[in-house]
Design an enzyme around this catalytic site. Structure first.
Site, PDB file in Angstrom:
ATOM      1  N   ARG A  44       0.856  -1.179   0.000  1.00  0.00           N
ATOM      2  CA  ARG A  44       0.000   0.000   0.000  1.00  0.00           C
ATOM      3  C   ARG A  44       0.892   1.229   0.000  1.00  0.00           C
ATOM      4  O   ARG A  44       2.019   1.194   0.450  1.00  0.00           O
ATOM      5  CB  ARG A  44      -0.861   0.058   1.261  1.00  0.00           C
ATOM      6  CG  ARG A  44      -1.532  -1.230   1.646  1.00  0.00           C
ATOM      7  CD  ARG A  44      -1.985  -1.250   3.128  1.00  0.00           C
ATOM      8  NE  ARG A  44      -2.643  -0.017   3.548  1.00  0.00           N
ATOM      9  CZ  ARG A  44      -2.202   0.780   4.523  1.00  0.00           C
ATOM     10  NH1 ARG A  44      -1.099   0.487   5.158  1.00  0.00           N
ATOM     11  NH2 ARG A  44      -2.855   1.870   4.866  1.00  0.00           N
TER      12      ARG A  44
ATOM     13  N   ARG B  69      -3.297  10.447   2.662  1.00  0.00           N
ATOM     14  CA  ARG B  69      -4.297  10.998   3.586  1.00  0.00           C
ATOM     15  C   ARG B  69      -4.931  12.218   2.962  1.00  0.00           C
ATOM     16  O   ARG B  69      -4.223  13.173   2.640  1.00  0.00           O
ATOM     17  CB  ARG B  69      -3.625  11.421   4.880  1.00  0.00           C
ATOM     18  CG  ARG B  69      -3.274  10.247   5.739  1.00  0.00           C
ATOM     19  CD  ARG B  69      -2.904  10.750   7.121  1.00  0.00           C
ATOM     20  NE  ARG B  69      -2.079   9.747   7.756  1.00  0.00           N
ATOM     21  CZ  ARG B  69      -1.173  10.007   8.684  1.00  0.00           C
ATOM     22  NH1 ARG B  69      -0.991  11.249   9.093  1.00  0.00           N
ATOM     23  NH2 ARG B  69      -0.461   9.038   9.207  1.00  0.00           N
TER      24      ARG B  69
ATOM     25  N   ARG C 289      18.633  -5.939   4.617  1.00  0.00           N
ATOM     26  CA  ARG C 289      19.194  -4.626   4.321  1.00  0.00           C
ATOM     27  C   ARG C 289      19.839  -4.107   5.595  1.00  0.00           C
ATOM     28  O   ARG C 289      19.404  -4.433   6.695  1.00  0.00           O
ATOM     29  CB  ARG C 289      18.102  -3.642   3.889  1.00  0.00           C
ATOM     30  CG  ARG C 289      17.734  -3.784   2.425  1.00  0.00           C
ATOM     31  CD  ARG C 289      16.933  -2.583   1.946  1.00  0.00           C
ATOM     32  NE  ARG C 289      15.708  -2.393   2.652  1.00  0.00           N
ATOM     33  CZ  ARG C 289      15.357  -1.260   3.263  1.00  0.00           C
ATOM     34  NH1 ARG C 289      16.174  -0.216   3.284  1.00  0.00           N
ATOM     35  NH2 ARG C 289      14.199  -1.161   3.877  1.00  0.00           N
TER      36      ARG C 289
ATOM     37  N   ARG D  75      18.077   9.978   4.656  1.00  0.00           N
ATOM     38  CA  ARG D  75      17.499  10.947   5.573  1.00  0.00           C
ATOM     39  C   ARG D  75      18.539  11.463   6.561  1.00  0.00           C
ATOM     40  O   ARG D  75      19.613  10.880   6.709  1.00  0.00           O
ATOM     41  CB  ARG D  75      16.292  10.378   6.316  1.00  0.00           C
ATOM     42  CG  ARG D  75      16.483   8.984   6.866  1.00  0.00           C
ATOM     43  CD  ARG D  75      15.177   8.440   7.446  1.00  0.00           C
ATOM     44  NE  ARG D  75      15.388   7.152   8.081  1.00  0.00           N
ATOM     45  CZ  ARG D  75      14.529   6.554   8.878  1.00  0.00           C
ATOM     46  NH1 ARG D  75      13.365   7.134   9.162  1.00  0.00           N
ATOM     47  NH2 ARG D  75      14.789   5.379   9.403  1.00  0.00           N
TER      48      ARG D  75
ATOM     49  N   GLU E 223      21.748   8.946   7.212  1.00  0.00           N
ATOM     50  CA  GLU E 223      21.468   7.511   7.108  1.00  0.00           C
ATOM     51  C   GLU E 223      21.574   7.071   5.655  1.00  0.00           C
ATOM     52  O   GLU E 223      20.974   7.687   4.775  1.00  0.00           O
ATOM     53  CB  GLU E 223      20.057   7.260   7.653  1.00  0.00           C
ATOM     54  CG  GLU E 223      19.645   5.808   7.635  1.00  0.00           C
ATOM     55  CD  GLU E 223      18.269   5.591   8.283  1.00  0.00           C
ATOM     56  OE1 GLU E 223      18.018   6.139   9.371  1.00  0.00           O
ATOM     57  OE2 GLU E 223      17.455   4.895   7.661  1.00  0.00           O
TER      58      GLU E 223
ATOM     59  N   TYR F  24      10.402  -7.922  10.438  1.00  0.00           N
ATOM     60  CA  TYR F  24      10.535  -6.596  10.996  1.00  0.00           C
ATOM     61  C   TYR F  24       9.505  -6.432  12.118  1.00  0.00           C
ATOM     62  O   TYR F  24       8.318  -6.651  11.921  1.00  0.00           O
ATOM     63  CB  TYR F  24      10.326  -5.479   9.949  1.00  0.00           C
ATOM     64  CG  TYR F  24      10.447  -4.145  10.658  1.00  0.00           C
ATOM     65  CD1 TYR F  24      11.699  -3.628  10.975  1.00  0.00           C
ATOM     66  CD2 TYR F  24       9.318  -3.468  11.113  1.00  0.00           C
ATOM     67  CE1 TYR F  24      11.823  -2.464  11.708  1.00  0.00           C
ATOM     68  CE2 TYR F  24       9.438  -2.302  11.847  1.00  0.00           C
ATOM     69  CZ  TYR F  24      10.699  -1.804  12.139  1.00  0.00           C
ATOM     70  OH  TYR F  24      10.820  -0.655  12.877  1.00  0.00           O
TER      71      TYR F  24
ATOM     72  N   ASP G  74       8.279  -3.666  15.146  1.00  0.00           N
ATOM     73  CA  ASP G  74       8.426  -2.460  15.930  1.00  0.00           C
ATOM     74  C   ASP G  74       8.605  -2.863  17.395  1.00  0.00           C
ATOM     75  O   ASP G  74       8.278  -3.987  17.778  1.00  0.00           O
ATOM     76  CB  ASP G  74       7.170  -1.588  15.791  1.00  0.00           C
ATOM     77  CG  ASP G  74       7.278  -0.625  14.605  1.00  0.00           C
ATOM     78  OD1 ASP G  74       8.405  -0.190  14.294  1.00  0.00           O
ATOM     79  OD2 ASP G  74       6.225  -0.308  14.016  1.00  0.00           O
TER      80      ASP G  74
HETATM   81  P1  FAD Z   1      17.221  -6.527  18.831  1.00  0.00           P
HETATM   82  O1  FAD Z   1      16.938  -5.229  19.458  1.00  0.00           O
HETATM   83  O2  FAD Z   1      17.952  -6.534  17.543  1.00  0.00           O
HETATM   84  O3  FAD Z   1      18.049  -7.394  19.899  1.00  0.00           O
HETATM   85  C1  FAD Z   1      18.695  -8.601  19.573  1.00  0.00           C
HETATM   86  C2  FAD Z   1      19.925  -8.723  20.444  1.00  0.00           C
HETATM   87  O4  FAD Z   1      20.502 -10.029  20.276  1.00  0.00           O
HETATM   88  C3  FAD Z   1      21.028  -7.732  20.090  1.00  0.00           C
HETATM   89  O5  FAD Z   1      21.375  -6.961  21.220  1.00  0.00           O
HETATM   90  C4  FAD Z   1      22.180  -8.625  19.619  1.00  0.00           C
HETATM   91  O6  FAD Z   1      23.454  -8.090  19.951  1.00  0.00           O
HETATM   92  C5  FAD Z   1      21.891  -9.906  20.346  1.00  0.00           C
HETATM   93  N1  FAD Z   1      22.516 -11.074  19.720  1.00  0.00           N
HETATM   94  C6  FAD Z   1      22.443 -11.461  18.432  1.00  0.00           C
HETATM   95  N2  FAD Z   1      23.177 -12.567  18.221  1.00  0.00           N
HETATM   96  C7  FAD Z   1      23.726 -12.889  19.410  1.00  0.00           C
HETATM   97  C8  FAD Z   1      24.611 -13.938  19.833  1.00  0.00           C
HETATM   98  N3  FAD Z   1      25.100 -14.849  18.971  1.00  0.00           N
HETATM   99  N4  FAD Z   1      24.990 -13.981  21.130  1.00  0.00           N
HETATM  100  C9  FAD Z   1      24.543 -13.044  22.013  1.00  0.00           C
HETATM  101  N5  FAD Z   1      23.702 -12.036  21.656  1.00  0.00           N
HETATM  102  C10 FAD Z   1      23.306 -11.960  20.376  1.00  0.00           C
HETATM  103  N6  FAD Z   1      10.728   0.109  16.482  1.00  0.00           N
HETATM  104  C11 FAD Z   1       9.803   1.031  16.830  1.00  0.00           C
HETATM  105  O7  FAD Z   1       8.854   0.712  17.531  1.00  0.00           O
HETATM  106  N7  FAD Z   1       9.932   2.339  16.422  1.00  0.00           N
HETATM  107  C12 FAD Z   1      10.965   2.754  15.650  1.00  0.00           C
HETATM  108  O8  FAD Z   1      11.055   3.941  15.294  1.00  0.00           O
HETATM  109  C13 FAD Z   1      11.944   1.791  15.258  1.00  0.00           C
HETATM  110  N8  FAD Z   1      12.983   2.142  14.464  1.00  0.00           N
HETATM  111  C14 FAD Z   1      13.884   1.184  14.089  1.00  0.00           C
HETATM  112  C15 FAD Z   1      14.936   1.549  13.259  1.00  0.00           C
HETATM  113  C16 FAD Z   1      15.841   0.581  12.828  1.00  0.00           C
HETATM  114  C17 FAD Z   1      16.971   0.976  11.927  1.00  0.00           C
HETATM  115  C18 FAD Z   1      15.686  -0.771  13.225  1.00  0.00           C
HETATM  116  C19 FAD Z   1      16.612  -1.835  12.740  1.00  0.00           C
HETATM  117  C20 FAD Z   1      14.652  -1.120  14.059  1.00  0.00           C
HETATM  118  C21 FAD Z   1      13.745  -0.152  14.495  1.00  0.00           C
HETATM  119  N9  FAD Z   1      12.703  -0.477  15.348  1.00  0.00           N
HETATM  120  C22 FAD Z   1      11.784   0.464  15.702  1.00  0.00           C
HETATM  121  C23 FAD Z   1      12.551  -1.863  15.806  1.00  0.00           C
HETATM  122  C24 FAD Z   1      13.203  -2.117  17.153  1.00  0.00           C
HETATM  123  O9  FAD Z   1      14.574  -1.888  17.097  1.00  0.00           O
HETATM  124  C25 FAD Z   1      12.872  -3.589  17.427  1.00  0.00           C
HETATM  125  O10 FAD Z   1      11.544  -3.749  17.758  1.00  0.00           O
HETATM  126  C26 FAD Z   1      13.619  -4.176  18.522  1.00  0.00           C
HETATM  127  O11 FAD Z   1      14.992  -4.045  18.258  1.00  0.00           O
HETATM  128  C27 FAD Z   1      13.259  -5.635  18.558  1.00  0.00           C
HETATM  129  O12 FAD Z   1      13.899  -6.168  19.567  1.00  0.00           O
HETATM  130  P2  FAD Z   1      14.584  -7.582  19.475  1.00  0.00           P
HETATM  131  O13 FAD Z   1      14.871  -7.879  20.878  1.00  0.00           O
HETATM  132  O14 FAD Z   1      13.775  -8.537  18.694  1.00  0.00           O
HETATM  133  O15 FAD Z   1      15.911  -7.369  18.598  1.00  0.00           O
END
Ligand code: FAD
Ligand code: NA
Length: 383
Positions: free
Chosen positions: A172, A176, A255, A286, A311, A363, A365
């Site tokens: 999509r 708005r 990516r 951006r 970025e 992905y 949030d």
């Molecule tokens: P992560 O935060 O990635 O945590 C995973 C962890 O596992 C990391 O700390 C990593 O080091 C660890 N790990 C990986 N492999 C190993 C290993 N072998 N041994 C030990 N540790 C390991 N969400 C929003 O709500 N709003 C936003 O504006 C937003 N912007 C974002 C922008 C970007 C560029 C990105 C990538 C994400 C964004 N997000 C946003 C999403 C948000 O970052 C995620 O929801 C959140 O990171 C998810 O948490 P997670 O615990 O699944 O993963």
């Protein structure tokens, strides 16, 4: 130890917090030198301005359970996110709205007139028949808006001509027909009053939680490695699912982003938190300017300097040898096939629970990662 959590992002910390609260003894390991995963932020050493090291993070949710849960660890400001874009030397509001349309066409269309105009321009293609991203984009919003705001930005995000990208990359393109340019439409939105890291640290602040940093699950020199814990303790694994299985089904495509931070000696660089650059002539997608996320900290932030971060977007190198951070799943048909194979392997892995953005190749949030962890806790781990 009753539970090992691999990864201290929002998914891992939510599991750890719930388990500790229920009386379990939890160890959280993370390969990085800090906890918090990609939501981690820290004060810029020169200016004290809070910088989101892995890209700007805006919290928003419409989920009442998640909102109640996160408020146990932090209060939120009343920040409302807005995004602008620069195209050929002119700034427009995003997402595409009546303001964008009237400014772009130098017109004063009513909502109905604008909708009729866009429908007429979009008639060039049927989005359902689109053979590539460009045809779908034009079929959704018409050629003029597509070429101004979507074509080059998408090309920069993917480093690929949109005529060579599959139509499925966009489902999509919301338009708005009002002047409302709030970026998010969720019930709750805001930024943690004393920063993301304080919030994340409070989640881990429990006598039953032991956090070990610079500890990689696949490093045999690290005592809580995969081979050492196998079958001995339940594991919640939030690292990349393909890495867990040694890429046996092939590497999944991601990516990544490259960030370039700079301290600029002006009070205000761009007047807003996020400015997109829609044109190919500008190589970055951006610029973030972090002081605008916290106008309430004006008395603590410098008035003669500001931190900006450009970025850039590109395909990540994947597989065993890469240092690229996986950020957004590419999700080609080959990736989806590989993911299905990994899901089968994951389901058969005894006492290991795969979760989070990397563990499920999705992905998410922050509010989705937290909701998903709360659900995994209550349906699969709590009993
Ligand atoms: P992560 O935060 O990635 O945590 C995973 C962890 O596992 C990391 O700390 C990593 O080091 C660890 N790990 C990986 N492999 C190993 C290993 N072998 N041994 C030990 N540790 C390991 N969400 C929003 O709500 N709003 C936003 O504006 C937003 N912007 C974002 C922008 C970007 C560029 C990105 C990538 C994400 C964004 N997000 C946003 C999403 C948000 O970052 C995620 O929801 C959140 O990171 C998810 O948490 P997670 O615990 O699944 O993963
Ligand atoms: Na159409």
């Amino acid at each position: 130890m009753d539970l090992l959590v691999v990864g201290s992002g929002f998914f891992g910390l939510t599991i750890a917090e719930r388990a500790a609260h229920a009386g379990r003894r939890v160890t959280v390991i993370d390969r990085r030198s800090h906890l918090g995963g990609n939501a981690y932020s820290e004060p810029d050493p020169e200016t004290g301005i809070e910088v989101h090291r892995y890209g700007a993070h805006l919290f928003h949710t419409s989920n009442p359970q998640v909102w109640e849960y996160v408020n146990r660890f932090t209060a939120f400001t009343d920040y409302v996110h807005r995004v602008y874009t620069t195209h050929r030397g002119v700034v427009y509001p995003l997402p595409i709205s009546l303001g964008t349309i009237n400014q772009f066409f130098s017109a004063a269309h009513s909502p109905g007139e604008a909708a009729a105009l866009i429908a007429e321009q979009a008639a060039e293609f049927d989005p359902k028949q689109a053979r590539n991203l460009e045809e779908r984009g034009i079929g959704l919003i018409g050629r003029p808006l597509y070429e101004a705001f979507i074509r080059d930005y998408t090309a920069k995000q993917w480093q690929t001509d949109p005529r060579e990208l599959p139509a499925e990359v966009i489902s999509r393109l919301p338009v708005r027909y009002s002047y409302d340019n709030r970026y998010f439409t969720d019930t709750w939105e805001g930024l943690p009053v004393d920063g993301y890291t304080a919030w994340l640290e409070r989640m881990a602040d429990h006598p039953n939680i032991d956090v070990r940093l610079k500890a990689d699950f696949f490093d045999d020199a690290q005592p809580l490695n995969k081979a050492a814990v196998a079958g001995r303790v339940p594991v919640v694994y939030t690292g990349p699912v393909d890495r867990y299985f040694d890429y046996s089904e092939g590497a999944l495509g991601w990516r990544t982003l490259d960030f370039e931070a700079e301290v600029v000696e002006v009070a205000d660089f761009q007047g807003t938190a996020v400015m997109n650059y829609a044109d190919l002539a500008v190589p970055y997608t951006r610029i973030h300017e972090f002081k605008h996320f916290h106008p309430e900290r004006a008395d603590r932030y410098p008035t003669d300097r500001t931190v900006i971060m450009r970025e850039y977007s590109r395909f990540a190198d994947t597989g065993p040898a890469t240092d690229d951070e996986p950020y957004y799943p590419v999700n080609t048909p080959v990736d989806r096939e590989r993911l299905l194979a990994y899901r089968k392997l994951a389901a058969a892995e005894p006492n290991v629970y795969f979760g989070g953005r990397l563990g499920t190749y999705q992905y998410l949030d922050m509010h989705m990662a937290i909701a998903s962890a709360l659900s995994m806790w209550s349906t699969r781990l709590a009993a």
